[in-house]
Write an enzyme that holds these catalytic residues in place. Sequence first.
Site, PDB file in Angstrom:
ATOM      1  N   SER A  64       0.409  -5.622  49.501  1.00 26.42           N
ATOM      2  CA  SER A  64       0.838  -4.234  49.692  1.00 26.42           C
ATOM      3  C   SER A  64       1.755  -4.117  50.904  1.00 26.42           C
ATOM      4  CB  SER A  64      -0.377  -3.317  49.868  1.00 26.42           C
ATOM      5  OG  SER A  64      -1.137  -3.226  48.690  1.00 26.42           O
ATOM      6  N   ALA A 152       1.055  -1.233  44.888  1.00 27.18           N
ATOM      7  CA  ALA A 152       0.606  -1.320  46.277  1.00 27.18           C
ATOM      8  C   ALA A 152      -0.348  -0.163  46.573  1.00 27.18           C
ATOM      9  CB  ALA A 152       1.802  -1.270  47.223  1.00 27.18           C
ATOM     10  N   LYS A 153      -1.319  -0.435  47.422  1.00 33.31           N
ATOM     11  CA  LYS A 153      -2.293   0.601  47.803  1.00 33.31           C
ATOM     12  C   LYS A 153      -1.788   1.238  49.101  1.00 33.31           C
ATOM     13  CE  LYS A 153      -7.359   1.152  47.759  1.00 33.31           C
ATOM     14  NZ  LYS A 153      -7.433   1.946  46.519  1.00 33.31           N
ATOM     15  N   VAL A 154      -1.025   2.295  48.935  1.00 35.27           N
ATOM     16  CA  VAL A 154      -0.281   2.926  50.025  1.00 35.27           C
ATOM     17  C   VAL A 154      -0.898   4.288  50.357  1.00 35.27           C
ATOM     18  CG1 VAL A 154       1.992   3.765  50.753  1.00 35.27           C
ATOM     19  CG2 VAL A 154       1.815   1.757  49.276  1.00 35.27           C
ATOM     20  N   TYR A 158      -1.756   8.739  47.964  1.00 30.69           N
ATOM     21  CA  TYR A 158      -2.998   9.450  47.702  1.00 30.69           C
ATOM     22  C   TYR A 158      -2.901  10.958  47.938  1.00 30.69           C
ATOM     23  CZ  TYR A 158      -5.292   5.188  46.481  1.00 30.69           C
ATOM     24  OH  TYR A 158      -5.634   4.038  45.812  1.00 30.69           O
TER      25      TYR A 158
END
Length: 290
Positions: A64, A152-154, A158
Site C-alpha cells: 500500500s 491499497a488500504k488508504v 474510508y
Amino acid sequence: MYYNDDTVIYFDGNFMKAKDAGTDLYGQSLHYGYSVFEGIKSYSTDHGTKIFKAKEHYERLRNSAELMHIPFDYSADELTELTYELLERNGFSDAYIRPLVTCSPNMSLSKGKKSYLSLLAWEWSNGYLADKMKIMTSDFQRPNPKAFKVEAKVGGHYVNSILACQDAKDKGYDEALVLDENGNVAESSGANVFYEKDGVLFTPAKGSILPGITRQTVMEICTELDIPVQETFFKPEEMRGADAGFFCGTAAEIVALDSLDDVPFTRSWEDTQSKKVQQAYLKMVRVLSL
C-alpha cells in the site's frame, strides 16, 4: 475503549505511552487522508498469543505504501517482531492491532517526503459486527479504480465507507452493500461479501474491491472443505433472496446476513455451507489449523 493512561504504543522508532503521543497539525496525512494502514487481530491460542496472518498483513501494508509513493522501509519480519513486543508490553492476547503509516508536513499535492510508523493495539475479543445483519444497497458507489489505487488500504478511501455506513444506519439498517461504477456488488463499507446459492459461494471479482486477507482465507477454507466458490461480477438482485450471505473481514470475522433490501435470505444459517465456513474460520484463528 481504545486506550488508558497505561497503554503503550509504538511511534516513530520508540515505545511510549499513548497519552503522551501527538501528531503534527501540518501533516500531509491529516489534511489529505494520505496514509496507509492495516487491521490485524491476535488471538489467545493453544500455543500462546498468535497474530493471525501477520506476514500477509504487513506485506500488504508495504505494498500500500509503495502504491501511494509513501517512503517506508520496515520489513514484514521487523513489523511482526515489534507487534509481538507491543502486545507483551500491554499484556494483550485477544487484541485488534492498527499499524498506521503517516506522512510529514507537506501542504503540496506531491508524494510523501518522510513517513512515521505507529503501532496501536487494544483488547478486542469479538468482531465489531453482529450476526444476522439487515443490510441495504447503498446509493454510494465504491471508488472508481481508475481514480484510486483501490487495492491499497488508504486512510482517505474510508470517507466513502463512513458515508455509506452512516446512511444505512440512518435508514434503519445495520450496514451498507456498496456497488461498483457498473452496478455490480463490490463490498460493504468495510468488509468483503459472499452469498450462497445451491451450495455454491459467490464473491465479487477483483477490480473495484479491496481483496481482503479474510476473503482469501475463506476461499482457502472452501478448498479444504470442498465447497465450490466462484469469483464473479453480479448484481444485487442476484444476491437478494439467496440461500445465505455473509460479510468477512479481520475485525468482523465472518458475519451472517439476515436480509438485503428487506428481502430475507431463505435458508436457516445453521444449515448452510456458509455456517461451516464460519465455524472453520473461528477454529483456524484459535488453533491455527483446520
